[in-house]
Scaffold this active site. Structure first.
Site, PDB file in Angstrom:
ATOM      1  N   SER A  29       0.861  -1.183   0.000  1.00 38.76           N
ATOM      2  CA  SER A  29       0.000   0.000   0.000  1.00 38.76           C
ATOM      3  C   SER A  29       0.901   1.237   0.000  1.00 38.76           C
ATOM      4  O   SER A  29       2.134   1.118   0.026  1.00 38.76           O
ATOM      5  CB  SER A  29      -0.917  -0.011   1.218  1.00 38.76           C
ATOM      6  OG  SER A  29      -0.142  -0.063   2.387  1.00 38.76           O
ATOM      7  N   LYS A  33      -0.956   5.628  -5.566  1.00 35.76           N
ATOM      8  CA  LYS A  33      -1.954   5.428  -6.620  1.00 35.76           C
ATOM      9  C   LYS A  33      -2.807   6.674  -6.818  1.00 35.76           C
ATOM     10  O   LYS A  33      -3.185   7.020  -7.936  1.00 35.76           O
ATOM     11  CB  LYS A  33      -2.901   4.297  -6.192  1.00 35.76           C
ATOM     12  CG  LYS A  33      -2.767   3.046  -6.992  1.00 35.76           C
ATOM     13  CD  LYS A  33      -3.818   2.036  -6.543  1.00 35.76           C
ATOM     14  CE  LYS A  33      -3.743   1.797  -5.068  1.00 35.76           C
ATOM     15  NZ  LYS A  33      -4.914   1.378  -4.385  1.00 35.76           N
ATOM     16  N   TYR A  70      -5.003   9.595  12.494  1.00 35.20           N
ATOM     17  CA  TYR A  70      -3.785   8.833  12.765  1.00 35.20           C
ATOM     18  C   TYR A  70      -3.661   7.654  11.798  1.00 35.20           C
ATOM     19  O   TYR A  70      -2.586   7.286  11.369  1.00 35.20           O
ATOM     20  CB  TYR A  70      -3.815   8.246  14.175  1.00 35.20           C
ATOM     21  CG  TYR A  70      -3.458   9.212  15.256  1.00 35.20           C
ATOM     22  CD1 TYR A  70      -2.226   9.851  15.273  1.00 35.20           C
ATOM     23  CD2 TYR A  70      -4.361   9.467  16.276  1.00 35.20           C
ATOM     24  CE1 TYR A  70      -1.912  10.736  16.288  1.00 35.20           C
ATOM     25  CE2 TYR A  70      -4.049  10.348  17.300  1.00 35.20           C
ATOM     26  CZ  TYR A  70      -2.819  10.987  17.298  1.00 35.20           C
ATOM     27  OH  TYR A  70      -2.505  11.851  18.290  1.00 35.20           O
ATOM     28  N   LYS A 201      14.088  -6.388  -8.201  1.00 37.05           N
ATOM     29  CA  LYS A 201      13.357  -7.659  -8.233  1.00 37.05           C
ATOM     30  C   LYS A 201      11.968  -7.480  -8.857  1.00 37.05           C
ATOM     31  O   LYS A 201      11.187  -6.635  -8.428  1.00 37.05           O
ATOM     32  CB  LYS A 201      13.223  -8.190  -6.798  1.00 37.05           C
ATOM     33  CG  LYS A 201      14.555  -8.676  -6.239  1.00 37.05           C
ATOM     34  CD  LYS A 201      14.971  -9.907  -7.031  1.00 37.05           C
ATOM     35  CE  LYS A 201      16.355 -10.405  -6.637  1.00 37.05           C
ATOM     36  NZ  LYS A 201      16.830 -11.420  -7.590  1.00 37.05           N
ATOM     37  N   LYS A 203       9.825 -10.130  -9.229  1.00 40.10           N
ATOM     38  CA  LYS A 203       8.917 -11.213  -8.807  1.00 40.10           C
ATOM     39  C   LYS A 203       7.650 -10.706  -8.082  1.00 40.10           C
ATOM     40  O   LYS A 203       6.551 -11.176  -8.364  1.00 40.10           O
ATOM     41  CB  LYS A 203       9.689 -12.197  -7.924  1.00 40.10           C
ATOM     42  CG  LYS A 203       8.995 -13.542  -7.740  1.00 40.10           C
ATOM     43  CD  LYS A 203       8.954 -14.391  -8.987  1.00 40.10           C
ATOM     44  CE  LYS A 203      10.138 -15.331  -9.020  1.00 40.10           C
ATOM     45  NZ  LYS A 203      10.261 -16.033 -10.301  1.00 40.10           N
ATOM     46  N   GLN A 206       5.263  -9.785 -10.644  1.00 39.27           N
ATOM     47  CA  GLN A 206       4.676 -10.956 -11.317  1.00 39.27           C
ATOM     48  C   GLN A 206       3.575 -11.571 -10.455  1.00 39.27           C
ATOM     49  O   GLN A 206       2.510 -11.946 -10.947  1.00 39.27           O
ATOM     50  CB  GLN A 206       5.754 -12.005 -11.577  1.00 39.27           C
ATOM     51  CG  GLN A 206       6.863 -11.542 -12.521  1.00 39.27           C
ATOM     52  CD  GLN A 206       7.970 -12.582 -12.624  1.00 39.27           C
ATOM     53  OE1 GLN A 206       7.706 -13.776 -12.612  1.00 39.27           O
ATOM     54  NE2 GLN A 206       9.206 -12.140 -12.710  1.00 39.27           N
ATOM     55  N   LYS A 237      11.479  -8.127 -18.631  1.00 45.69           N
ATOM     56  CA  LYS A 237      11.049  -9.283 -17.850  1.00 45.69           C
ATOM     57  C   LYS A 237       9.595  -9.113 -17.407  1.00 45.69           C
ATOM     58  O   LYS A 237       8.770 -10.028 -17.527  1.00 45.69           O
ATOM     59  CB  LYS A 237      11.948  -9.384 -16.617  1.00 45.69           C
ATOM     60  CG  LYS A 237      12.167 -10.790 -16.147  1.00 45.69           C
ATOM     61  CD  LYS A 237      13.363 -10.802 -15.229  1.00 45.69           C
ATOM     62  CE  LYS A 237      13.414 -12.058 -14.426  1.00 45.69           C
ATOM     63  NZ  LYS A 237      14.476 -11.991 -13.423  1.00 45.69           N
ATOM     64  N   CYS A 396     -10.059  27.273  11.684  1.00 47.18           N
ATOM     65  CA  CYS A 396     -11.147  26.560  12.364  1.00 47.18           C
ATOM     66  C   CYS A 396     -10.880  26.496  13.871  1.00 47.18           C
ATOM     67  O   CYS A 396     -11.035  27.511  14.547  1.00 47.18           O
ATOM     68  CB  CYS A 396     -11.341  25.190  11.732  1.00 47.18           C
ATOM     69  SG  CYS A 396     -13.021  24.605  11.958  1.00 47.18           S
ATOM     70  N   MET A 399      -8.839  29.371  14.880  1.00 43.85           N
ATOM     71  CA  MET A 399      -9.545  30.645  15.073  1.00 43.85           C
ATOM     72  C   MET A 399     -10.263  30.644  16.425  1.00 43.85           C
ATOM     73  O   MET A 399     -10.213  31.617  17.173  1.00 43.85           O
ATOM     74  CB  MET A 399     -10.573  30.853  13.968  1.00 43.85           C
ATOM     75  CG  MET A 399     -11.457  32.067  14.219  1.00 43.85           C
ATOM     76  SD  MET A 399     -12.961  32.004  13.236  1.00 43.85           S
ATOM     77  CE  MET A 399     -13.667  33.615  13.498  1.00 43.85           C
ATOM     78  N   HIS A 530     -11.956  26.123   6.220  1.00 40.56           N
ATOM     79  CA  HIS A 530     -10.679  25.471   5.883  1.00 40.56           C
ATOM     80  C   HIS A 530     -10.209  25.900   4.487  1.00 40.56           C
ATOM     81  O   HIS A 530     -10.462  25.198   3.513  1.00 40.56           O
ATOM     82  CB  HIS A 530     -10.854  23.951   5.905  1.00 40.56           C
ATOM     83  CG  HIS A 530     -11.006  23.395   7.282  1.00 40.56           C
ATOM     84  ND1 HIS A 530      -9.937  23.059   8.064  1.00 40.56           N
ATOM     85  CD2 HIS A 530     -12.104  23.132   8.014  1.00 40.56           C
ATOM     86  CE1 HIS A 530     -10.357  22.602   9.227  1.00 40.56           C
ATOM     87  NE2 HIS A 530     -11.676  22.638   9.226  1.00 40.56           N
ATOM     88  N   GLU A 532      -7.394  25.727   3.205  1.00 41.89           N
ATOM     89  CA  GLU A 532      -6.393  24.817   2.628  1.00 41.89           C
ATOM     90  C   GLU A 532      -7.026  23.812   1.664  1.00 41.89           C
ATOM     91  O   GLU A 532      -6.357  23.305   0.767  1.00 41.89           O
ATOM     92  CB  GLU A 532      -5.610  24.087   3.734  1.00 41.89           C
ATOM     93  CG  GLU A 532      -6.364  23.000   4.501  1.00 41.89           C
ATOM     94  CD  GLU A 532      -7.185  23.509   5.682  1.00 41.89           C
ATOM     95  OE1 GLU A 532      -7.565  24.703   5.670  1.00 41.89           O
ATOM     96  OE2 GLU A 532      -7.475  22.734   6.593  1.00 41.89           O
TER      97      GLU A 532
HETATM   98  N1  GLN Z   1     -13.488  21.175  17.164  1.00 40.59           N
HETATM   99  C1  GLN Z   1     -13.964  22.393  16.601  1.00 40.59           C
HETATM  100  C2  GLN Z   1     -15.428  22.319  16.218  1.00 40.59           C
HETATM  101  O1  GLN Z   1     -15.987  21.271  16.080  1.00 40.59           O
HETATM  102  C3  GLN Z   1     -13.139  22.777  15.408  1.00 40.59           C
HETATM  103  C4  GLN Z   1     -13.207  21.797  14.264  1.00 40.59           C
HETATM  104  C5  GLN Z   1     -12.138  21.995  13.248  1.00 40.59           C
HETATM  105  O2  GLN Z   1     -11.124  22.619  13.510  1.00 40.59           O
HETATM  106  N2  GLN Z   1     -12.313  21.423  12.063  1.00 40.59           N
HETATM  107  O3  GLN Z   1     -16.051  23.336  16.016  1.00 40.59           O
END
Ligand code: GLN
Length: 556
Positions: A29, A33, A70, A201, A203, A206, A237, A396, A399, A530, A532
């Site tokens: 894994s 991908k 995690y 390798k 194999k 394969q 191969k 989030c 803040m 968010h 990001e």
């Molecule tokens: N734990 C906070 C909430 O539920 C912030 C959640 C987060 O940062 N995505 O409002």
């Protein structure tokens, strides 16, 4: 089940010409991908194909919303509010296309659909079996919600040989057996280097292809992940033993940046090989790699360097902050800066150690998160940023903690806290149902008896005239993705404003704060959403661009 797909040679005007591409993985894994699928989609897009990426995950969770970062990396949220696997983040970053709820499914969801239908009596008393009921449900997903795309790429999570992925392979076998459907299968494997033998390798590759053959599937293309250059002998191969043409054995080598992957797969001939399989004349679809070349050139030629301290929790698995990590890099790309991310674990370090670590950074970012562990360290990091004029970016939870820090240390509300962590006399952060008047709740159709539910997906915010945030976005109305339960309690608004803070972004009904900024600090911004999740290497997010720019300034 009617699959309305045709080979390009069968093109009938009025029908959409469509091809399915399946990407499976073998040997190990974490081969990348997701990145391979995303890079392939980008190459096809650059050749002007209408492409879509979708993911089938073999685990039995109904969705990844409750999975631990995690174990599984970050939970990626789409505009339409789906909590998905982080690979959808790669898809968006590489294709500049927003993924949808309907772009990913898990075995858990497939089974739960089948069981729901069984309870409803939809199967008219038939014995419910993996074949055909589960496989039909998978095929239904594969063929659902399509939108005249030329090529749809399906990444199959997990590794061939896993018990959970068998029904997916069987559904793919059936689809590939249907002569009216055009499809290709790409199998990604790992070619290890054995230092004692001094050679690569083949194999494991394969064996992994044999595993696919057991499921009745012959791959069309084999991508070989390898840490070293793969010599011609090894490629030949693999071609011979796996029954795949030599030009369809594609070396997939490590790159120094993930954004080099599309170009390196292009050079290895991946898209050419695929398009040949799908019956296209490659010369008719020229490609210009310029957008990626620009990104890579910025990454490889930085003119400055900044160190950003990210004070967070899931530090052992960087994948739990995947989008954040990438968005910071994108901010660097826009400023031709190398961004060195200094991960600081607020759970393991006491405040003194955290502050010591922060002496080394040019900017401080507190990302999103859940639960009380490590929050006091983060609050102290915010205080340090605020008092020392260091650029601060709170996302989030970040803040919310900034609101708590200011309430405690500036407004002198010592007990200020979030009801997520404790019961308090000063719940500056809480569930809407805990602090909003009934009429406001009704206005938002929130049932005050039921407690708060998660605010998920894209919501709009209105940015205040004259604010820093409005200048950064250069527009007054934005849409950003959310994933949180708690909100800033507006009963304390006046006090914040009197002390030089501004809620410069509010929900369109003016009920929920979306952005907090300090008037006196050079760059102190918290956002309830968010950003990001929407940053892309070719279109870096304005907030990250501005944050990095100011960190460079503070570095000078
Ligand atoms: N734990 C906070 C909430 O539920 C912030 C959640 C987060 O940062 N995505 O409002």
């Amino acid at each position: 089940l009617l699959l309305t797909c045709y080979r390009s040679s069968d093109y009938v005007s009025g029908y959409s010409v469509m091809h399915f591409v399946f990407i499976t993985g073998g040997v190990a894994s974490s081969l990348g991908k997701g990145l391979a699928s995303a890079s392939l989609a980008s190459l096809l897009q650059l050749r002007n194909f209408k492409v879509r990426l979708r993911k089938l995950d073999p685990y039995l969770n109904v969705d990844p919303g409750t999975m631990s970062p995690y174990q599984h990396g970050e939970v990626y949220v789409t505009d339409d509010g789906a909590e998905t696997d982080l690979d959808l983040g790669h898809y968006e970053r590489f294709t500049n296309q927003s993924a949808k709820k309907s772009d990913s499914i898990s075995s858990g969801k497939i089974y739960s659909n089948v069981l729901r239908k069984e309870r409803k009596g939809d199967y008219l008393g038939a014995t419910i079996q993996v074949i055909p009921h589960v496989t039909n449900e998978i095929k239904l997903f594969i063929n659902s919600d399509l939108n005249n795309e030329d090529i749809v790429i399906y990444e199959i999570g997990g590794t061939v040989g896993d018990i959970e992925s068998l029904p997916f392979l069987e559904a793919i076998r059936q689809i590939r057996n249907d002569k009216s459907i055009s499809s290709a299968l790409i199998h990604m494997t790992y070619v290890p280097f054995l230092s004692s033998a001094g050679e690569l390798k083949t194999k494991p590759t394969q064996h992994s292809v044999k595993e696919l053959l057991n499921a009745g599937i012959q791959p069309d293309i084999i991508m070989c992940r390898c840490e070293k250059q793969i010599n011609q002998d090894a490629l030949e191969k693999i071609s011979l033993f796996c029954n795949v043409k030599k030009e369809d054995v594609i070396p997939a080598l490590n790159s120094s940046s993930i954004y080099e992957v599309p170009s390196s797969y292009y050079e290895a001939g991946l898209d050419t090989s695929l398009l040949n399989h799908l019956g296209y004349h490659i010369n008719q679809y020229p490609l210009d790699l310029d957008p990626w070349k620009k990104v890579i050139s910025k990454i490889n030629n930085p003119t400055s360097k900044v160190t950003i301290g990210v004070v967070g929790k899931y530090m052992n698995l960087k994948d739990s902050y995947k989008s954040l990590n990438e968005a910071l890099i994108h901010g660097g790309i826009a400023n031709s800066a190398y961004v060195d991310i200094h991960w600081i674990n607020s759970e393991e370090l006491d405040t003194k150690k955290i502050l010591k670590e922060l002496q080394k950074v040019d900017g401080i970012l507190i990302p999103g998160g859940f639960g009380y562990r490590g929050i006091e360290g983060k609050i102290n990091a915010i205080k340090y940023a605020r008092e020392n004029n260091i650029p601060f970016f709170g996302i989030c939870l970040g803040m919310q903690l900034a609101v708590i820090e200011i309430a405690r240390n500036v407004l002198k509300l010592e007990k200020a806290n979030s009801t997520e962590f404790v019961e308090t006399d000063d719940p500056v952060i809480g569930l809407m149902t805990e602090w909003h008047s009934k009429d406001k709740l009704e206005k938002r159709s929130i049932n005050s008896d039921k407690g708060g539910t998660m605010r998920l997906g894209a919501y709009e915010a209105i940015l205040k005239e004259g604010s820093k945030i409005k200048k950064i976005y250069n527009k007054g109305k934005i849409s950003e993705r959310h994933r949180h339960r708690y909100e800033v309690n507006t009963n304390y608004l006046d006090k914040f404003i009197k002390n030089g803070f501004e809620y410069s972004g509010m929900s369109p009904d003016n009920i929920l704060p979306e952005v907090l900024e300090s008037k006196d600090h050079p760059w102190f911004i918290g956002v309830q959403f968010h950003p990001e999740l929407k940053s892309r290497p070719q279109e870096p997010h304005p907030l990250f661009v501005s944050f990095i720019k100011n960190c460079i300034k503070s570095n000078d």
